[in-house]
Design a protein around this motif. Structure first.
Motif, short mmCIF file in Angstrom:
data_model
loop_
_atom_site.label_atom_id
_atom_site.label_comp_id
_atom_site.label_asym_id
_atom_site.label_seq_id
_atom_site.Cartn_x
_atom_site.Cartn_y
_atom_site.Cartn_z
N HIS A 15 -3.92 7.16 -7.66
CA HIS A 15 -4.98 6.33 -7.87
C HIS A 15 -5.17 5.92 -9.35
CE1 HIS A 15 -8.89 4.70 -8.39
NE2 HIS A 15 -9.25 5.83 -8.71
N VAL A 44 -8.35 4.83 -0.88
CA VAL A 44 -9.08 5.26 0.29
C VAL A 44 -8.98 6.43 1.09
CG1 VAL A 44 -9.62 3.75 2.55
CG2 VAL A 44 -8.83 2.73 0.74
N ASP A 45 -9.96 7.23 0.83
CA ASP A 45 -9.68 8.36 1.46
C ASP A 45 -10.47 8.46 2.96
OD1 ASP A 45 -10.20 11.37 2.57
OD2 ASP A 45 -10.04 12.01 0.48
N MET A 46 -9.40 8.34 3.90
CA MET A 46 -10.16 8.10 5.19
C MET A 46 -11.17 8.95 5.86
SD MET A 46 -6.99 6.24 7.43
CE MET A 46 -8.06 6.12 8.67
N ILE A 87 -3.75 5.07 0.64
CA ILE A 87 -4.32 5.20 1.53
C ILE A 87 -4.15 6.72 2.01
CG2 ILE A 87 -5.06 4.69 4.02
CD1 ILE A 87 -3.95 1.84 2.95
N ARG A 89 -3.42 -0.61 -2.25
CA ARG A 89 -4.42 0.63 -2.08
C ARG A 89 -3.62 1.86 -1.99
NH1 ARG A 89 -7.64 -1.75 2.67
NH2 ARG A 89 -5.32 -2.15 3.13
N SER A 132 -5.53 -6.78 2.27
CA SER A 132 -5.26 -5.28 2.37
C SER A 132 -3.86 -4.87 1.44
CB SER A 132 -5.36 -4.98 3.73
OG SER A 132 -4.26 -5.49 4.31
N VAL A 192 -14.38 8.29 4.11
CA VAL A 192 -15.01 7.30 4.68
C VAL A 192 -15.67 7.48 5.95
CG1 VAL A 192 -14.65 4.57 5.44
CG2 VAL A 192 -13.59 5.53 3.39
N ASN A 207 0.86 -1.14 0.09
CA ASN A 207 -0.26 -0.13 -0.10
C ASN A 207 0.89 1.28 0.00
OD1 ASN A 207 -2.70 -1.33 0.49
ND2 ASN A 207 -1.55 -1.98 2.51
N ILE A 217 -8.87 -0.98 8.47
CA ILE A 217 -7.94 -1.20 7.13
C ILE A 217 -6.70 -1.96 7.14
CG2 ILE A 217 -6.72 0.45 5.74
CD1 ILE A 217 -8.30 2.52 6.24
#
Ligand code: S3P
Length: 184
Positions: free
Chosen positions: A29, A37-39, A85, A83, A80, A42, A10, A74
């Protein structure tokens, strides 16, 4: 996780509010095709509320609990890997979060000087921690507290004030490839 286990592939972006994590995350991305994954996003989607509303109703403590709980999720998520993050600027505040970030993969600290951060964050009102009488002083204070923590978790530090975001993404990809190749 100990150092002998393979590091998940990641790319994790940390850094102060307005340092460019969201923009660089989108660029990575697009280039890699890895899920982003935009915390913060989310957290907002799950809570059904904006970050300022979460701060207003549950305080910073409530927000931090949501943030840590998402980070645990996550990190533990099966498969996992691969990605991008993008984290919130204050995620490095707890010991537990710092340990989890390091387990997640290649950590990039995006930084920028105060005047640049002030200009970028002044454009919207989404950052409750900067709703103070003197945002520049608040930024300075928070940076002083957080910089050692960003330093501690990051494999790479990049100043985002001079380069464009595409150049930054290229630099990150080259360094991340090298990192993962030498680890696996
Ligand atoms: C915060 C940064 C924000 C968001 C929240 C708290 C912080 O994210 O998580 O407002 O403590 O620095 P960005 O860094 O994406 O603005």
């Amino acid at each position: 996780m100990n150092e002998t286990q393979a590091t998940p592939k990641n790319i994790v972006l940390v850094g102060f509010m307005g340092s460019g994590k969201t923009t660089v995350g989108r660029e990575l991305h697009q280039r890699l095709g890895y899920p982003l994954v935009d915390m913060d996003q989310v957290i907002e989607e799950r809570a059904g509320k904006s970050i300022p509303a979460i701060f207003a109703e549950s305080g910073e403590v409530g927000f931090r609990e949501m943030e840590t709980s998402l980070l645990r999720e996550i990190t533990n998520h099966a498969g996992s890997e691969r990605r991008i993050i993008s984290t919130g600027g204050g995620i490095v505040g707890s010991e537990e979060n710092r340990a989890l970030l390091k387990q997640l993969g290649y950590v990039v600290w995006l930084s920028a000087p105060i005047d640049v951060i002030l200009k970028r964050t002044g454009k919207n009102r989404n950052r409750p921690l900067l709703h103070t009488d003197d945002p520049a002083a608040t930024i300075q204070l928070l940076m002083d507290q957080r910089n050692p923590h960003y330093e501690q978790v990051a494999h790479l530090k990049l100043d985002t004030s001079g380069l464009d975001f595409s150049e930054l993404a290229t630099g990150i990809l080259e360094c991340a490839r090298y990192f993962f190749n030498t680890r696996s």
